[in-house]
Write an enzyme that holds these catalytic residues in place. Structure first.
Site, short mmCIF file in Angstrom:
data_model
loop_
_atom_site.label_atom_id
_atom_site.label_comp_id
_atom_site.label_asym_id
_atom_site.label_seq_id
_atom_site.Cartn_x
_atom_site.Cartn_y
_atom_site.Cartn_z
N HIS A 57 -6.03 -7.72 53.38
CA HIS A 57 -5.69 -6.45 54.03
C HIS A 57 -5.39 -5.33 53.03
CE1 HIS A 57 -1.96 -8.25 52.88
NE2 HIS A 57 -1.31 -7.12 53.13
N ASP A 58 -5.33 -5.66 51.74
CA ASP A 58 -5.06 -4.64 50.72
C ASP A 58 -6.31 -4.28 49.92
OD1 ASP A 58 -2.32 -4.61 51.27
OD2 ASP A 58 -1.92 -6.23 49.85
N GLU B 163 2.13 -14.11 46.27
CA GLU B 163 1.32 -12.96 45.87
C GLU B 163 1.90 -12.46 44.54
OE1 GLU B 163 -0.08 -8.52 47.31
OE2 GLU B 163 2.01 -9.16 47.41
N ASP C 225 5.16 -12.29 49.71
CA ASP C 225 4.79 -10.93 49.30
C ASP C 225 5.39 -10.59 47.93
OD1 ASP C 225 3.57 -8.40 50.51
OD2 ASP C 225 5.54 -7.65 49.90
N ASP D 82 4.14 -14.65 56.73
CA ASP D 82 4.33 -13.79 55.57
C ASP D 82 5.84 -13.69 55.31
OD1 ASP D 82 3.68 -11.68 53.63
OD2 ASP D 82 1.86 -11.45 54.82
C1 NOJ Z 1 1.78 -6.52 49.26
C2 NOJ Z 1 1.25 -6.44 50.64
O1 NOJ Z 1 0.12 -7.26 50.74
C3 NOJ Z 1 0.97 -5.00 50.91
O2 NOJ Z 1 0.25 -4.81 52.10
C4 NOJ Z 1 2.28 -4.27 50.94
O3 NOJ Z 1 2.06 -2.89 51.06
C5 NOJ Z 1 3.09 -4.51 49.67
N1 NOJ Z 1 3.05 -5.87 49.21
C6 NOJ Z 1 4.53 -4.17 49.89
O4 NOJ Z 1 5.13 -5.10 50.75
#
Ligand code: NOJ
Length: 562
Positions: free
Chosen positions: A329-330, A256, A199, A98
């Protein structure tokens, strides 16, 4: 279409904190990952995307990095990480790290320096502004609620943080910042990593002047996203990164990119533009959000899912490349959100896997998805750990005066901790995740849903995923075939074809607990058919013209056209 190893790969995401704890401190760790590599080998995945393991005070579970070149104490040491990489490579598994470079932790030495004085050499590594009329420099809301600005006493200015106040945004306008990032990327690539998941990479370029956003109804702060998502210099920065770093290695990259449209998606992933291999788009995971955003929850519809997925499949075809995911994970667990996590948990988890893995793009499996792990309902807000969830609860209950139980329902549906409960390895205490006390409670359904049980049952979700992954290795059409939606208006069935040369796949998925009838469109004719996979027993002599589907049924046929 150009062949590429990352198009043919299946990626498995590990959220290390919740994967496997080898030393009994209740927190997953790197040695725990090493212990489970044979399991991943058995599943057959090609790549691991590892959520951040760098040094971090863990305000946002590692997405707040205080040292990019070292490992978080709870997770182990650099030697453990090196051994993990070696053990992955021995098993033919690649490692994607990541890369979190929109922001650092406020405990990163750059920020510690930057906040000391206005003329500190690191000041300009971050985004500082004086207040406006005694208030924040602009009206932007942080993605985790509240203002996106934090006042700093020492110099009397504010710094920008699009996420928590412990995650100050880096200033990508500063060439020194970009240089530092590229050097750090080379540090990991030279150690042998096989790529990066980047990210919120489409937030690194902000519109100069940082203009105010449109006020949001009933909210104190405005969304500034149009001024920081896909900003004016983002493509220039990524092309520079590609020139300086990415192009020098045989790696895979996935950005992302919340809020990205297919048009933008092509700009990021068109190979001739030399930016990224693929992006995570968010449209399909936004179908159950209203105009008020993530917590403004409404039901999603199959018609919209068809529209969205088909749009991405068709628009990127031959021009970019899709990442395929239903959770991470989000996001809440796929089977709870898009399937039926009760009576038809197993059938619907397999159906969703079929639906996703047969599309064009690189499929991502989030840890636990391969055994059909579900959302969780913890009794109290005290049981939750995620900063976004906790901030939201506080804001909605304390500031907006919402009914706490209603807010809990939102968390049960959408909260990120749904995905972060410990991986369920077996039916022993704490699901075999730890011998200590886990940092977050396990999902109480672990006695039934766990890896040990899944491995022992040939009809499990696990064995179904394994077969899907193998099919991808055996049939080029799964990777390279073109996609077309069929039965567009059917309210229960999502069906599509993939076509390559003289072959066609027919993918039939029933998104309901009902028994709809599938009818093959008249214009599809074929010489022979072969059933590649299905989640129920199927009589192979049964014709394709008309099929009475069972609840959440999925089937894939491969046709020879002439
Ligand atoms: C995206 C990540 O997947 C998430 O878990 C994180 O809180 C935010 N970006 C900030 O880094």
């Amino acid at each position: 279409m150009e062949r590429a190893w990352w198009k043919e790969a299946v990626v498995y995401q590990i959220y290390p904190r919740s994967f496997y704890d080898s030393n009994g401190d209740g927190i997953g760790d790197i040695r725990g990952i090493i212990d489970k590599l044979d399991y991943l080998k058995e599943l057959g995945v090609d790549v691991v995307w590892l959520s951040p393991v760098y040094k971090s005070p863990n305000d946002d579970n590692g997405y707040d990095i205080s040292d990019y070149r070292d490992i978080m104490d709870e997770f182990g040491m650099m030697e453990d990480w090196e051994e993990m990489l070696e053990e992955m490579h021995k098993r033919g598994i690649k490692l994607v790290m990541d890369l979190v470079v929109n922001h650092t932790s406020d405990e990163h030495p750059w920020f510690i320096e930057a906040r000391k004085s206005k003329d500190n050499p690191y000041r300009d590594y971050y985004i500082w502004r004086p207040g406006k009329n005694g208030k924040e420099p602009n009206n932007w809301e942080s993605c985790f609620g509240g203002s996106a600005w934090e006042y700093d006493d020492t110099t009397g200015e504010y710094y920008l943080h699009l996420f928590s106040k412990k995650q100050p945004d880096l200033n990508w306008e500063n060439p020194k910042v970009r240089r530092e990032v590229y050097e750090m990327m080379k540090f990991w690539l030279d150690k042998g990593v096989d790529g990066f998941r980047m990210d919120v990479i489409n937030m690194i370029s902000k519109v100069p002047g940082l203009p105010d956003g449109e006020p949001q109804k009933g909210k104190k702060y405005a969304s500034g996203s149009r001024y920081y998502m896909n900003g004016p210099r983002v493509h220039e920065f990524l092309q520079e990164m590609n020139r300086e770093v990415l192009s020098k290695y045989d790696i895979m990259t996935v950005g992302e990119t919340p809020g990205v449209t297919p048009k933008e998606g092509i700009l990021y992933t068109d190979p001739s533009r030399h930016e990224l291999n693929m992006v995570f788009q968010f449209e399909h995971v936004g179908l159950d959000s209203g105009p008020g955003g993530k917590w403004d929850i409404r039901p999603w519809s199959l018609a919209d899912l068809k529209k969205t997925m088909t749009k991405w499949q068709k628009e990127l075809e031959g021009r970019g490349w899709n990442s395929l995911y239903l959770n991470n994970h989000d996001q809440p667990r796929a089977v709870s959100r898009f399937g039926d996590d009760g009576k038809y948990r197993v059938e619907s988890a397999k159906m969703l896997a079929t639906f996703l893995h047969m599309m064009q793009g690189t499929p991502y499996i989030y840890q636990g998805e391969e055994i059909g792990m579900t959302n969780v309902r913890f009794p109290s807000i005290e049981d939750y750990r995620d900063i976004e969830t906790l901030n939201m609860y506080k804001e909605h209950v304390e500031e907006y005066g919402e009914d706490p139980q209603k807010v809990m329902e939102k968390i049960y549906y959408k909260g990120r901790d749904n995905a972060r409960t410990p991986m369920q390895w077996d039916d022993s205490g704490h699901a075999g995740f730890t011998t200590g006390t886990p940092w977050i409670r396990v999902n109480p359904n672990y006695k039934e849903i766990n890896v040990k049980a899944a491995l022992a049952d040939p009809n499990s979700v696990f064995h179904y995923y394994k077969k899907l992954i193998q099919l991808r290795k055996q049939h080029d059409i799964i990777v390279y075939g073109t996609y077309d939606l069929i039965l567009e208006d059917d309210p229960y069935i999502y069906a599509y074809t993939r076509t390559l040369g003289n072959e066609k796949l027919i993918v039939i998925t029933n998104f309901s607990g009902k028994n709809p009838v599938f009818r093959l469109p008249d214009d599809i004719t074929y010489k022979t058919k072969e059933l590649l996979i299905s989640n129920y027993d199927v009589d192979e002599t049964e014709g394709l013209k008309k099929i009475h589907l069972r609840p959440w049924e999925a089937r894939v046929y491969k046709l020879r056209l002439s």
